[in-house]
Scaffold this motif. Structure first.
Motif, PDB file in Angstrom:
ATOM      1  N   LEU A 127       0.824  -1.208   0.000  1.00 15.67           N
ATOM      2  CA  LEU A 127       0.000   0.000   0.000  1.00 15.67           C
ATOM      3  C   LEU A 127       0.858   1.257   0.000  1.00 15.67           C
ATOM      4  CD1 LEU A 127      -2.853  -1.003   2.492  1.00 15.67           C
ATOM      5  CD2 LEU A 127      -2.856  -1.085  -0.009  1.00 15.67           C
ATOM      6  N   GLY A 128       1.942   1.239   0.788  1.00 13.65           N
ATOM      7  CA  GLY A 128       2.839   2.386   0.799  1.00 13.65           C
ATOM      8  C   GLY A 128       3.498   2.606  -0.552  1.00 13.65           C
ATOM      9  N   LEU A 161       2.253   1.684  -3.504  1.00 14.99           N
ATOM     10  CA  LEU A 161       1.240   2.152  -4.447  1.00 14.99           C
ATOM     11  C   LEU A 161       0.990   3.650  -4.295  1.00 14.99           C
ATOM     12  CD1 LEU A 161      -1.382  -0.750  -4.282  1.00 14.99           C
ATOM     13  CD2 LEU A 161       0.054  -0.131  -6.242  1.00 14.99           C
ATOM     14  N   ARG A 162       1.006   4.146  -3.068  1.00 17.23           N
ATOM     15  CA  ARG A 162       0.729   5.570  -2.838  1.00 17.23           C
ATOM     16  C   ARG A 162       1.944   6.450  -3.100  1.00 17.23           C
ATOM     17  NH1 ARG A 162      -2.426   8.189   2.278  1.00 17.23           N
ATOM     18  NH2 ARG A 162      -4.165   7.467   0.993  1.00 17.23           N
ATOM     19  N   HIS A 163       3.143   5.972  -2.713  1.00 17.33           N
ATOM     20  CA  HIS A 163       4.324   6.854  -2.763  1.00 17.33           C
ATOM     21  C   HIS A 163       5.395   6.382  -3.758  1.00 17.33           C
ATOM     22  CE1 HIS A 163       2.707   8.836   0.807  1.00 17.33           C
ATOM     23  NE2 HIS A 163       2.589   7.645   1.373  1.00 17.33           N
ATOM     24  N   ASN A 164       5.091   5.380  -4.571  1.00 17.14           N
ATOM     25  CA  ASN A 164       6.009   4.836  -5.574  1.00 17.14           C
ATOM     26  C   ASN A 164       7.147   4.056  -4.923  1.00 17.14           C
ATOM     27  OD1 ASN A 164       7.053   4.251  -8.092  1.00 17.14           O
ATOM     28  ND2 ASN A 164       8.215   6.156  -8.250  1.00 17.14           N
ATOM     29  N   GLN A 179       9.612   3.973  -0.950  1.00 15.16           N
ATOM     30  CA  GLN A 179       9.732   4.525   0.394  1.00 15.16           C
ATOM     31  C   GLN A 179      11.128   4.264   0.947  1.00 15.16           C
ATOM     32  OE1 GLN A 179       5.963   2.530   1.910  1.00 15.16           O
ATOM     33  NE2 GLN A 179       5.607   4.599   2.692  1.00 15.16           N
ATOM     34  N   ARG A 232      -1.339   2.476   8.747  1.00 21.23           N
ATOM     35  CA  ARG A 232      -1.568   3.918   8.730  1.00 21.23           C
ATOM     36  C   ARG A 232      -0.248   4.676   8.608  1.00 21.23           C
ATOM     37  NH1 ARG A 232      -3.994   4.339  13.295  1.00 21.23           N
ATOM     38  NH2 ARG A 232      -6.130   4.224  12.533  1.00 21.23           N
ATOM     39  N   SER A 251       2.563   3.594   7.273  1.00 22.10           N
ATOM     40  CA  SER A 251       3.115   3.398   5.935  1.00 22.10           C
ATOM     41  C   SER A 251       2.394   4.256   4.905  1.00 22.10           C
ATOM     42  CB  SER A 251       3.006   1.922   5.548  1.00 22.10           C
ATOM     43  OG  SER A 251       3.550   1.681   4.267  1.00 22.10           O
ATOM     44  N   MET A 252       1.091   4.370   5.023  1.00 21.41           N
ATOM     45  CA  MET A 252       0.329   5.212   4.107  1.00 21.41           C
ATOM     46  C   MET A 252       0.684   6.681   4.270  1.00 21.41           C
ATOM     47  SD  MET A 252      -1.601   3.224   2.245  1.00 21.41           S
ATOM     48  CE  MET A 252      -3.024   4.139   1.674  1.00 21.41           C
ATOM     49  N   ASN A 253       1.118   7.077   5.470  1.00 17.07           N
ATOM     50  CA  ASN A 253       1.552   8.454   5.720  1.00 17.07           C
ATOM     51  C   ASN A 253       3.017   8.678   5.348  1.00 17.07           C
ATOM     52  OD1 ASN A 253      -0.939   9.256   6.738  1.00 17.07           O
ATOM     53  ND2 ASN A 253      -0.402   8.721   8.841  1.00 17.07           N
ATOM     54  N   ASN A 254       3.629   7.663   4.680  1.00 20.88           N
ATOM     55  CA  ASN A 254       5.030   7.713   4.263  1.00 20.88           C
ATOM     56  C   ASN A 254       5.990   7.756   5.453  1.00 20.88           C
ATOM     57  OD1 ASN A 254       6.888   7.521   2.186  1.00 20.88           O
ATOM     58  ND2 ASN A 254       7.140   9.745   1.991  1.00 20.88           N
TER      59      ASN A 254
END
Length: 357
Positions: A114-115, A117-120, A122, A267, A269-272
């Motif tokens: 998920l991280g 997918l959102r941030h390319n 990390q 959460r 990871s989704m917040n980078n």
């Protein structure tokens, strides 16, 4: 309110255990599902109170409160199920093994996917992550693989002296990790940039004393509820003549305990904030092995019950695979969606081998 309800229902289940055991199959299944739902809700509420205490007392005591709360739940459930009814000498092994596979396979797989997918891609701190992984690897091998190769006792077990020695090593390793994370090498475990994610959701209106009381009540309630559900699940699987009973019950206990931390890690990871996500995930694995195994070992030594920790050949291969992949995944200091998918594939294989051993 949730912890009080959980405690009340848990006490009622203990008192009326004989009566409930005579219920028809359908009502008992419905009751087990309702109790399971209440247990999951109570876990989240109880750990929220633990987080409130952690914010008030500050570090390093706050982290210890959270760790003790989670470990107390798992250790208490394992001990209560082990000592209730027929002995389950392999339940600790299955619970700890399930924790490592869920954390290093499922939890990290979801976070990285998920991280990514959102941030390319990390970034992470290689120093802190390597230290975390080294502790997880050492604890896993010492407790789950080494018992298969000792000569003093039977296969998969430690002698009393060996069990005391390994339990002491687990405590020392976990204590060393806490010391490094919260004092001398704290910067190795912090994200370089804080993204401002909305992860602060602790109750701010409760006093410290109230949070402490509700935390204690919640822990007792969760133990009573989980003991009932785990026992019912074990009896149901045995009645259906399904193998891998301890493996399924162990996976249930690990899932129940890790659910709140899984949400927090996703959460982050989704917040980078990948490093924070890894701290939560791998830290929970460290706490499970480093604290739960010594606690259960002490109780088994005191009560004289059997304890089998060594894994079978198939589970050993899976454990070594997920630990090796974790070491490779974080060696570059950068992760992508592909990294997460590899972890998820191993986790799916773990689930498949539970269903079809």
């Amino acid at each position: 309110m949730g912890p009080l309800v959980a405690l009340g229902v848990g006490v009622l289940l203990e008192v009326k255990q004989a009566t409930i055991g005579r219920l028809p199959v359908a009502p008992e299944i419905v009751l087990s599902v309702l109790v399971l739902a209440l247990a999951f809700v109570t876990v989240f509420i109880t750990l929220r109170h633990a987080e409130a205490i952690a914010h008030r007392v500050g570090e390093p005591y706050g982290t210890l409160v959270l760790t003790v709360a989670v470990t107390a739940i798992e250790a208490s459930v394992i001990v209560s199920v082990m000592l209730g009814g027929d002995q389950n000498p392999t339940l600790v092994r299955e619970s700890v093994f399930s924790t490592v596979m869920i954390v290093c396979g499922g939890m990290l797989g979801i976070c990285l996917t998920l991280g990514g997918l959102r941030h390319n891609h990390q970034e992470l701190k290689r120093q802190g992550t390597s230290a975390l992984l080294s502790v997880v690897v050492a604890l896993s091998v010492l407790t789950l693989i080494l018992p298969d190769y000792t000569l003093t006792s039977t296969w998969g077990t430690f002698s009393r002296m060996q069990l005391v020695f390994v339990s002491t090593l687990c405590l020392l390793l976990y204590g060393s990790f806490l010391f490094a994370q919260m004092t001398r090498h704290r910067d190795d475990f912090l994200d370089d940039v804080f993204s401002g994610g909305e992860d602060e959701h602790t109750p701010s209106n409760d006093s410290l004393g109230k949070s402490l009381v509700l935390l204690a009540i919640g822990l007792i309630g969760i133990v009573l509820l989980a003991e009932y559900v785990a026992s019912a699940l074990e009896e149901g699987l045995a009645a259906l003549q399904i193998g891998q009973t301890d493996a399924i019950v162990g996976a249930f206990i690990a899932t129940l305990v890790l659910m709140p931390e899984t949400v927090s890690a996703i959460r982050a990871s989704m917040n980078n904030e990948l490093q924070r996500s890894l701290n939560i995930a791998l830290g929970s694995a460290c706490a499970t092995i480093g604290l739960t195994v010594p606690v259960v070992a002490a109780i088994t030594l005191f009560t004289g019950t059997d304890l089998t920790l060594g894994l079978g050949a198939g589970d050993t291969v899976l454990l070594l695979l997920v630990l090796a992949v974790s070491t490779i995944s974080f060696g570059t200091g950068r992760t992508t969606v592909l990294t997460g998918l590899v972890h998820l594939v191993i986790f799916v294989a773990y689930l498949m081998l539970i269903a079809v051993p």
